[in-house]
Scaffold this motif. Sequence first.
Motif, PDB file in Angstrom:
ATOM      1  N   TYR A 107      19.877 -20.311  69.960  1.00 10.10           N
ATOM      2  CA  TYR A 107      19.172 -19.167  70.535  1.00 10.10           C
ATOM      3  C   TYR A 107      17.661 -19.381  70.423  1.00 10.10           C
ATOM      4  O   TYR A 107      16.903 -19.078  71.347  1.00 10.10           O
ATOM      5  CB  TYR A 107      19.582 -17.894  69.808  1.00 10.10           C
ATOM      6  N   GLY A 108      17.237 -19.915  69.282  1.00 11.01           N
ATOM      7  CA  GLY A 108      15.811 -20.115  69.050  1.00 11.01           C
ATOM      8  C   GLY A 108      15.166 -21.085  70.015  1.00 11.01           C
ATOM      9  O   GLY A 108      13.977 -20.965  70.320  1.00 11.01           O
ATOM     10  N   VAL A 109      15.943 -22.060  70.514  1.00 14.01           N
ATOM     11  CA  VAL A 109      15.393 -23.017  71.474  1.00 14.01           C
ATOM     12  C   VAL A 109      15.721 -22.630  72.911  1.00 14.01           C
ATOM     13  O   VAL A 109      15.432 -23.388  73.838  1.00 14.01           O
ATOM     14  CB  VAL A 109      15.905 -24.445  71.171  1.00 14.01           C
ATOM     15  N   GLY A 110      16.333 -21.465  73.088  1.00 13.98           N
ATOM     16  CA  GLY A 110      16.578 -20.960  74.442  1.00 13.98           C
ATOM     17  C   GLY A 110      17.880 -21.393  75.070  1.00 13.98           C
ATOM     18  O   GLY A 110      18.095 -21.160  76.264  1.00 13.98           O
ATOM     19  N   ASP A 111      18.774 -22.011  74.282  1.00  9.95           N
ATOM     20  CA  ASP A 111      20.072 -22.415  74.821  1.00  9.95           C
ATOM     21  C   ASP A 111      21.065 -21.275  74.585  1.00  9.95           C
ATOM     22  O   ASP A 111      21.933 -21.339  73.712  1.00  9.95           O
ATOM     23  CB  ASP A 111      20.552 -23.695  74.128  1.00  9.95           C
ATOM     24  N   TYR A 112      20.942 -20.227  75.384  1.00  9.20           N
ATOM     25  CA  TYR A 112      21.682 -18.992  75.134  1.00  9.20           C
ATOM     26  C   TYR A 112      23.187 -19.153  75.368  1.00  9.20           C
ATOM     27  O   TYR A 112      23.993 -18.548  74.654  1.00  9.20           O
ATOM     28  CB  TYR A 112      21.129 -17.869  76.010  1.00  9.20           C
ATOM     29  N   THR A 113      23.558 -19.970  76.337  1.00 13.76           N
ATOM     30  CA  THR A 113      24.983 -20.126  76.627  1.00 13.76           C
ATOM     31  C   THR A 113      25.714 -20.761  75.445  1.00 13.76           C
ATOM     32  O   THR A 113      26.756 -20.264  74.998  1.00 13.76           O
ATOM     33  CB  THR A 113      25.182 -20.972  77.889  1.00 13.76           C
ATOM     34  N   ALA A 167      24.637 -20.927  72.369  1.00  8.38           N
ATOM     35  CA  ALA A 167      24.529 -20.019  71.220  1.00  8.38           C
ATOM     36  C   ALA A 167      25.653 -19.003  71.256  1.00  8.38           C
ATOM     37  O   ALA A 167      26.285 -18.706  70.229  1.00  8.38           O
ATOM     38  CB  ALA A 167      23.170 -19.318  71.230  1.00  8.38           C
ATOM     39  N   GLY A 168      25.925 -18.476  72.448  1.00 11.13           N
ATOM     40  CA  GLY A 168      26.991 -17.489  72.589  1.00 11.13           C
ATOM     41  C   GLY A 168      28.353 -18.032  72.188  1.00 11.13           C
ATOM     42  O   GLY A 168      29.195 -17.298  71.653  1.00 11.13           O
ATOM     43  N   VAL A 169      28.577 -19.329  72.424  1.00 14.32           N
ATOM     44  CA  VAL A 169      29.859 -19.938  72.046  1.00 14.32           C
ATOM     45  C   VAL A 169      30.038 -19.908  70.535  1.00 14.32           C
ATOM     46  O   VAL A 169      31.114 -19.564  70.026  1.00 14.32           O
ATOM     47  CB  VAL A 169      29.930 -21.387  72.573  1.00 14.32           C
ATOM     48  N   THR A 207      25.500 -12.187  69.689  1.00 11.49           N
ATOM     49  CA  THR A 207      26.179 -12.085  70.985  1.00 11.49           C
ATOM     50  C   THR A 207      25.488 -11.077  71.891  1.00 11.49           C
ATOM     51  O   THR A 207      25.313 -11.309  73.104  1.00 11.49           O
ATOM     52  CB  THR A 207      27.651 -11.679  70.773  1.00 11.49           C
ATOM     53  N   ALA A 208      25.075  -9.962  71.323  1.00 11.43           N
ATOM     54  CA  ALA A 208      24.398  -8.926  72.113  1.00 11.43           C
ATOM     55  C   ALA A 208      23.040  -9.416  72.606  1.00 11.43           C
ATOM     56  O   ALA A 208      22.653  -9.150  73.754  1.00 11.43           O
ATOM     57  CB  ALA A 208      24.240  -7.660  71.279  1.00 11.43           C
ATOM     58  N   ARG A 209      22.316 -10.130  71.760  1.00 10.43           N
ATOM     59  CA  ARG A 209      21.007 -10.655  72.185  1.00 10.43           C
ATOM     60  C   ARG A 209      21.176 -11.634  73.344  1.00 10.43           C
ATOM     61  O   ARG A 209      20.375 -11.636  74.279  1.00 10.43           O
ATOM     62  CB  ARG A 209      20.317 -11.350  71.010  1.00 10.43           C
ATOM     63  N   VAL A 210      22.192 -12.493  73.241  1.00 15.52           N
ATOM     64  CA  VAL A 210      22.449 -13.436  74.330  1.00 15.52           C
ATOM     65  C   VAL A 210      22.743 -12.676  75.625  1.00 15.52           C
ATOM     66  O   VAL A 210      22.230 -13.024  76.700  1.00 15.52           O
ATOM     67  CB  VAL A 210      23.628 -14.360  73.971  1.00 15.52           C
ATOM     68  N   ALA A 211      23.550 -11.633  75.527  1.00 13.46           N
ATOM     69  CA  ALA A 211      23.884 -10.840  76.717  1.00 13.46           C
ATOM     70  C   ALA A 211      22.635 -10.233  77.334  1.00 13.46           C
ATOM     71  O   ALA A 211      22.500 -10.175  78.571  1.00 13.46           O
ATOM     72  CB  ALA A 211      24.888  -9.747  76.349  1.00 13.46           C
TER      73      ALA A 211
END
Length: 291
Positions: A97-103, A105-107, A126-130
């Motif tokens: 998440y910190g490097v912007g790889d949200y997908t 991170a969500g896994v 999970t909510a932040r990624v959403a």
Amino acid sequence: MKSSIRITLSTILRHAALTGAVACVFGASGCTTSVRQVTDTRPVLRNSAPSTMSELRIADTALESNNFDLATTLYEKALQADPKSVPALTGLGNTLYGVGDYTRAGVYYQRASELDPKATPPLIGTARVAIHQRRFDDAIATYHRVLALKPNDPLACAGLGAALDLSGDHAHAQALLREALIANPGDPMLSVNLGLSLTLGGDPRQGANVLLDVTRFPAAPPQARQNLALAYGLLGNEDAAAAILSRDLPKSSVQDNLRYYELQRGRDVQPSKGVSVSAVALPRVQTASAK
């Protein structure tokens, strides 16, 4: 609105970054420390290795310092030792998440939640990624799950308020944030999001008043200042807005944002439709060593 101006506004409001932001942004990380008295002493073996929990704490510290490479290495090592470690899975999600790889991170957050459905840090992740993926309904539902487990949790309340604001439900967001501030008086993340919500909802004067209460403290998060500049700009107080923006931006960027504020005033519309995710204070997930 020109795209270059939109990007500049997003940059201005990004400084809480989750955050110290929003820090702690924020001191709402929910971490506590405790001191335990040791009643016996034992020699430290020269070849003894640090425990997995110690490595997780070191990884947490590396993550908070934005040392993503070290954090990733330590979280992966902990996960090798225990493939079902919820803190390690959450930590890896945090680094991504910190490097912007949200997908991705969500896994990892999803895997952690499957192992422990009652663990709130991966749910908040999970909510932040959403939110970053602009799946606001999913974010709202997930934050409600967190609040069912931890009522009035400031992290979840701030995140839920952000999701509601970004979805355009300012009235609901403001009611939620005000109630959360009663349960968590003085929480800066909640106050910053309330001030921005009021500004985006068409009441920049009240928004400025709320944000002034936050920015008067020396340790106020930068995001509070940037949102205050937005409120002043929408009120037409360009001198005050420029003075605040100048603390963090070059003169050319300050002028770009002043033109954006003027454009919004001339249209007599709320800027909420184009507001960036970075304009709100998203909570950091709790680290593995958080209690």
